[in-house]
Design a protein around this motif. Structure first.
Motif, short mmCIF file in Angstrom:
data_model
loop_
_atom_site.label_atom_id
_atom_site.label_comp_id
_atom_site.label_asym_id
_atom_site.label_seq_id
_atom_site.Cartn_x
_atom_site.Cartn_y
_atom_site.Cartn_z
N ASP A 125 0.85 -1.19 0.00
CA ASP A 125 0.00 0.00 0.00
C ASP A 125 0.88 1.24 0.00
N ASN A 126 0.57 2.17 -0.88
CA ASN A 126 1.34 3.40 -1.02
C ASN A 126 0.37 4.57 -1.10
N PHE A 127 0.50 5.52 -0.15
CA PHE A 127 -0.42 6.67 -0.16
C PHE A 127 0.30 7.88 0.44
N LYS B 134 7.16 2.58 6.10
CA LYS B 134 8.24 3.46 5.67
C LYS B 134 7.62 4.74 5.12
N TYR B 135 8.27 5.85 5.37
CA TYR B 135 7.75 7.11 4.84
C TYR B 135 8.91 8.00 4.43
N ARG B 136 8.60 8.92 3.54
CA ARG B 136 9.61 9.84 3.00
C ARG B 136 8.91 11.09 2.51
N TYR C 191 4.13 13.85 3.01
CA TYR C 191 4.92 12.62 3.04
C TYR C 191 4.24 11.51 2.21
N THR C 192 5.08 10.62 1.66
CA THR C 192 4.62 9.40 1.01
C THR C 192 4.88 8.24 1.96
#
Length: 239
Positions: free
Chosen positions: A24-26, A42-44, A31-32
């Motif tokens: 899942d990517n949101f 994980k976030y960036r 931040y992503t």
């Protein structure tokens, strides 16, 4: 040969299974986030994101402390006082004044005062109870706010109407009643003390001195008989 073929098939199945796992990517704010399940996050920062622009901030933003002193432009004080002089005269009073700012740390006060005076003087052999109504007019210097404790000082004058409730004097042999008289006096005063913020009010504790000057008839100087100078303590609240 069969064993080798079985191992290759199992390895290919495992690789295929991992390749099919969905991540899942949101986006959350700037931040992503990559979310693979509980505990695997994980976030960036998103590409081409400027946090100053995103939050509408400026690099020279000034942080204002919430503890800044905010002086009161106007307020109301109610206070009680007790005083005495060297002739054993005593007074107890109640005072209410409106305070209006007229400059930096400077206030003009105006209001009404009620005072009961009692004299039992051996020097003048006088026993007297009096009632006084005054109009205190004062200039006050001090910081008046709800953030910090402070000192204050004031100087004023109070035009006052007085009335004798009862009076008598000792003629050397027996005590005789005096004629009840009324008149006017004027009372310069000096006061200083401290302001203590307590919630939504300001507690005020101070000391004062006043000098009473009779303005009626010279043949009946009630101030001279009771004493001109009074010193005392005062406590009140400012709201």
């Amino acid at each position: 040969m069969k064993h080798l073929l079985s191992i290759c098939v199992l390895a290919a199945a495992a690789l295929t299974s991992n390749a099919q796992t969905e991540i899942d990517n949101f986006n959350v704010g700037p931040y992503t986030v990559d979310y693979n399940g509980p505990g695997d996050v994980k976030y960036r920062l998103r590409d081409n994101i400027d946090l100053y622009e995103f939050f509408e901030l400026q690099k020279d933003t000034t942080i204002i402390s919430t503890d800044i002193e905010m002086p009161l432009n106007h307020a109301f004080e109610i206070a009680g006082r007790v005083g005495a002089n060297r002739y054993a005269s005593k007074e107890i009073g109640l005072e209410g004044v409106w305070k209006q700012s007229i400059g930096e740390q400077l206030y003009f006060n105006g209001g009404l005062s009620l005072t009961i005076g009692h004299t039992n003087s051996g020097k003048h052999s006088v026993h007297r109870n009096m009632f006084e109504i005054g109009v205190p007019l004062q200039i006050e210097l001090g910081k008046l706010n709800h953030q910090r404790a402070s000192l204050y000082g004031s100087f004023g004058i109070a035009p006052t109407f007085y009335s004798t409730m009862n009076a008598s004097w000792w003629n050397g042999e027996e005590r005789e009643d005096e004629t009840k008289k009324s008149g006017f006096m004027i009372s310069p005063s000096l006061e200083f003390g401290g302001n203590i913020p307590v919630g939504d009010i300001i507690l005020r504790i101070g000391v004062y001195g006043t000098y009473k000057i009779n303005c009626t008839s010279s043949d009946y100087d009630v101030c001279k008989q009771s004493g001109h100078m009074f010193l005392g303590a005062k406590i009140g609240i400012v709201i």
